[in-house]
Write an enzyme that holds these catalytic residues in place. Structure first.
Site, PDB file in Angstrom:
ATOM      1  N   GLY A   1      -1.815   6.389  -2.497  1.00 62.53           N
ATOM      2  CA  GLY A   1      -2.973   6.267  -3.392  1.00 62.53           C
ATOM      3  C   GLY A   1      -4.028   5.362  -2.779  1.00 62.53           C
ATOM      4  O   GLY A   1      -5.221   5.685  -2.745  1.00 62.53           O
ATOM      5  N   HIS A   2      -3.581   4.205  -2.282  1.00 68.66           N
ATOM      6  CA  HIS A   2      -4.523   3.298  -1.619  1.00 68.66           C
ATOM      7  C   HIS A   2      -5.146   3.974  -0.388  1.00 68.66           C
ATOM      8  O   HIS A   2      -6.338   3.835  -0.128  1.00 68.66           O
ATOM      9  CB  HIS A   2      -3.805   2.031  -1.148  1.00 68.66           C
ATOM     10  CG  HIS A   2      -3.209   1.194  -2.236  1.00 68.66           C
ATOM     11  ND1 HIS A   2      -1.849   1.084  -2.429  1.00 68.66           N
ATOM     12  CD2 HIS A   2      -3.780   0.405  -3.193  1.00 68.66           C
ATOM     13  CE1 HIS A   2      -1.613   0.266  -3.430  1.00 68.66           C
ATOM     14  NE2 HIS A   2      -2.758  -0.157  -3.925  1.00 68.66           N
TER      15      HIS A   2
ATOM     16  N   SER B   1       2.188   0.552  -6.809  1.00 67.73           N
ATOM     17  CA  SER B   1       3.002  -0.410  -6.044  1.00 67.73           C
ATOM     18  C   SER B   1       4.225  -0.823  -6.857  1.00 67.73           C
ATOM     19  O   SER B   1       5.246  -1.213  -6.301  1.00 67.73           O
ATOM     20  CB  SER B   1       2.180  -1.655  -5.701  1.00 67.73           C
ATOM     21  OG  SER B   1       1.000  -1.289  -5.038  1.00 67.73           O
TER      22      SER B   1
ATOM     23  N   LEU C   1       0.811  -1.216   0.000  1.00 69.96           N
ATOM     24  CA  LEU C   1       0.000   0.000   0.000  1.00 69.96           C
ATOM     25  C   LEU C   1       0.846   1.268   0.000  1.00 69.96           C
ATOM     26  O   LEU C   1       1.916   1.332   0.590  1.00 69.96           O
ATOM     27  CB  LEU C   1      -0.920  -0.010   1.239  1.00 69.96           C
ATOM     28  CG  LEU C   1      -1.863  -1.216   1.321  1.00 69.96           C
ATOM     29  CD1 LEU C   1      -2.743  -1.117   2.571  1.00 69.96           C
ATOM     30  CD2 LEU C   1      -2.720  -1.359   0.070  1.00 69.96           C
TER      31      LEU C   1
ATOM     32  N   GLN D   1     -10.278  -0.530 -15.566  1.00 68.32           N
ATOM     33  CA  GLN D   1     -10.825  -1.375 -14.497  1.00 68.32           C
ATOM     34  C   GLN D   1     -12.123  -0.773 -13.965  1.00 68.32           C
ATOM     35  O   GLN D   1     -13.121  -1.476 -13.781  1.00 68.32           O
ATOM     36  CB  GLN D   1      -9.790  -1.496 -13.376  1.00 68.32           C
ATOM     37  CG  GLN D   1     -10.272  -2.134 -12.100  1.00 68.32           C
ATOM     38  CD  GLN D   1      -9.118  -2.442 -11.165  1.00 68.32           C
ATOM     39  OE1 GLN D   1      -8.429  -3.450 -11.325  1.00 68.32           O
ATOM     40  NE2 GLN D   1      -8.883  -1.586 -10.190  1.00 68.32           N
TER      41      GLN D   1
HETATM   42  P1  AMP Z   1      -3.905  -2.311  -6.658  1.00 69.46           P
HETATM   43  O1  AMP Z   1      -3.424  -2.663  -5.281  1.00 69.46           O
HETATM   44  O2  AMP Z   1      -2.849  -1.812  -7.567  1.00 69.46           O
HETATM   45  O3  AMP Z   1      -4.769  -3.392  -7.247  1.00 69.46           O
HETATM   46  O4  AMP Z   1      -4.870  -1.067  -6.462  1.00 69.46           O
HETATM   47  C1  AMP Z   1      -5.949  -1.120  -5.567  1.00 69.46           C
HETATM   48  C2  AMP Z   1      -6.811   0.085  -5.786  1.00 69.46           C
HETATM   49  O5  AMP Z   1      -6.052   1.259  -5.538  1.00 69.46           O
HETATM   50  C3  AMP Z   1      -7.339   0.201  -7.226  1.00 69.46           C
HETATM   51  O6  AMP Z   1      -8.692   0.645  -7.194  1.00 69.46           O
HETATM   52  C4  AMP Z   1      -6.435   1.238  -7.827  1.00 69.46           C
HETATM   53  O7  AMP Z   1      -7.026   1.967  -8.885  1.00 69.46           O
HETATM   54  C5  AMP Z   1      -6.187   2.144  -6.635  1.00 69.46           C
HETATM   55  N1  AMP Z   1      -4.976   2.939  -6.824  1.00 69.46           N
HETATM   56  C6  AMP Z   1      -3.729   2.462  -7.059  1.00 69.46           C
HETATM   57  N2  AMP Z   1      -2.864   3.496  -7.235  1.00 69.46           N
HETATM   58  C7  AMP Z   1      -3.594   4.641  -7.129  1.00 69.46           C
HETATM   59  C8  AMP Z   1      -3.301   6.023  -7.226  1.00 69.46           C
HETATM   60  N3  AMP Z   1      -2.064   6.459  -7.486  1.00 69.46           N
HETATM   61  N4  AMP Z   1      -4.305   6.904  -7.060  1.00 69.46           N
HETATM   62  C9  AMP Z   1      -5.574   6.479  -6.812  1.00 69.46           C
HETATM   63  N5  AMP Z   1      -5.920   5.176  -6.700  1.00 69.46           N
HETATM   64  C10 AMP Z   1      -4.946   4.273  -6.861  1.00 69.46           C
END
Ligand code: AMP
Length: 289
Positions: A44-45, A195, A41, A162
């Protein structure tokens, strides 16, 4: 007061915990908000989780690196797994439950033979580069919805395709939750947090900034049309030898299909590139007036 989230790794355990939460909120069912993630995490998360906290009484963050959405030769094995640090980070934003199942718990009989199929848009852009990725993603999101039964499910705009496909699935399959979409969180220099950014060495990290710079340049000239926006983005991205562009496309937000060259109105530019062996994606709204 913020407390350490309860970490639960079984489906039965999670359901029991959520039933308890329901009883505690007697008199009105609680608003349960689910934030699906793959862990590792970053800020953003955490922005998604903060939004979830504003919306709901019970916030569940799932952390699951879903093998179904990784193709052969992709980074499933090397994808960063940092559960301890993730739980510490989540404690700072007020999460009730972390659901962190193993693959065996999610797929006790091996990869599920039943899949949600993402349809035509699922084969484009990220789906073209990563065949089966969106079927795997939608399948696990469908499972998580059935396990958690959330009122709201939160996603980041960072993964625009997505978001479109989840919205489509929720509507097509009559899933109950509403979707909440949180804007992209960026580094000061503009690079969208991911990530996978931790895999970039310093010069790759600097070069990767061309993606967000290209999108910003495109947005600033979008009033002159699709071609001008594309040219502006290409000028910055193509100038970076370390950034190997996969696609740069302008889509209609209603259909997620490429816009016509004379398109007017809202649109979204999507970009994907390899920087070294790290795949990065980003996107920005364009106002093509
Ligand atoms: P992930 O762990 O990459 O599957 O991401 C989990 C959630 O966090 C997804 O809905 C992503 O779109 C969101 N997410 C990842 N990076 C960012 C970011 N920089 N800004 C906003 N949401 C993000």
């Amino acid at each position: 007061m913020l407390t350490t989230p309860e970490v639960i790794d079984t489906i039965g355990g999670l359901r029991a915990r959520l039933a308890e939460a329901g009883e505690r909120h007697a008199g009105g069912s609680p608003c349960v908000v689910l934030v699906p993630t793959m862990g590792a995490l970053h800020a953003g998360h955490l922005a998604l989780v903060r939004r979830a906290r504003e919306l709901g009484d019970t916030v569940v963050v799932s952390i699951f690196v879903n093998p179904l959405q990784f193709g052969a030769g992709e980074d499933l094995a090397s994808y960063p797994r940092t559960l301890g640090a993730d739980v510490v980070a989540l404690a700072t934003v007020g999460v009730d439950v972390v659901f962190a199942p193993t693959s065996r718990i999610m797929y006790p009989h091996g990869p599920s033979s039943t899949r949600v199929t993402a349809g035509n848009v699922g084969t484009l852009y990220e789906g073209a580069a990563r065949p089966g990725h969106f079927d795997g993603m939608l399948t696990v999101v469908g499972k998580l919805i059935n396990i958690v039964d959330p009122d709201v499910i939160v996603f980041g705009q960072k993964d625009a395709q997505q978001v479109f496909l989840v919205e489509t699935m929720l509507a097509d399959l009559d899933f109950r939750p509403v979707i909440e979409v949180v804007p992209i969180v960026r580094e000061e220099g503009g690079l969208a947090l991911s990530s996978r950014n931790r895999n970039l060495v310093e010069e790759q990290h600097a070069a990767a900034g061309a993606l967000s710079a290209g999108l910003a340049a495109a947005a600033s000239v979008a009033g002159r049309g699709v071609a001008a926006a594309q040219q502006a983005a290409h000028a910055l991205i193509d100038a970076q030898p370390l950034v190997k562009l996969d696609y740069l496309v302008v889509v209609d937000p209603q259909t997620f299909l490429p816009v016509a060259t004379d398109h007017h109105g809202p649109a979204r530019m999507l970009v994907a590139a390899l920087v070294g062996s790290t795949r990065l994606i980003d996107n920005a709204a364009l106002d093509l007036n």
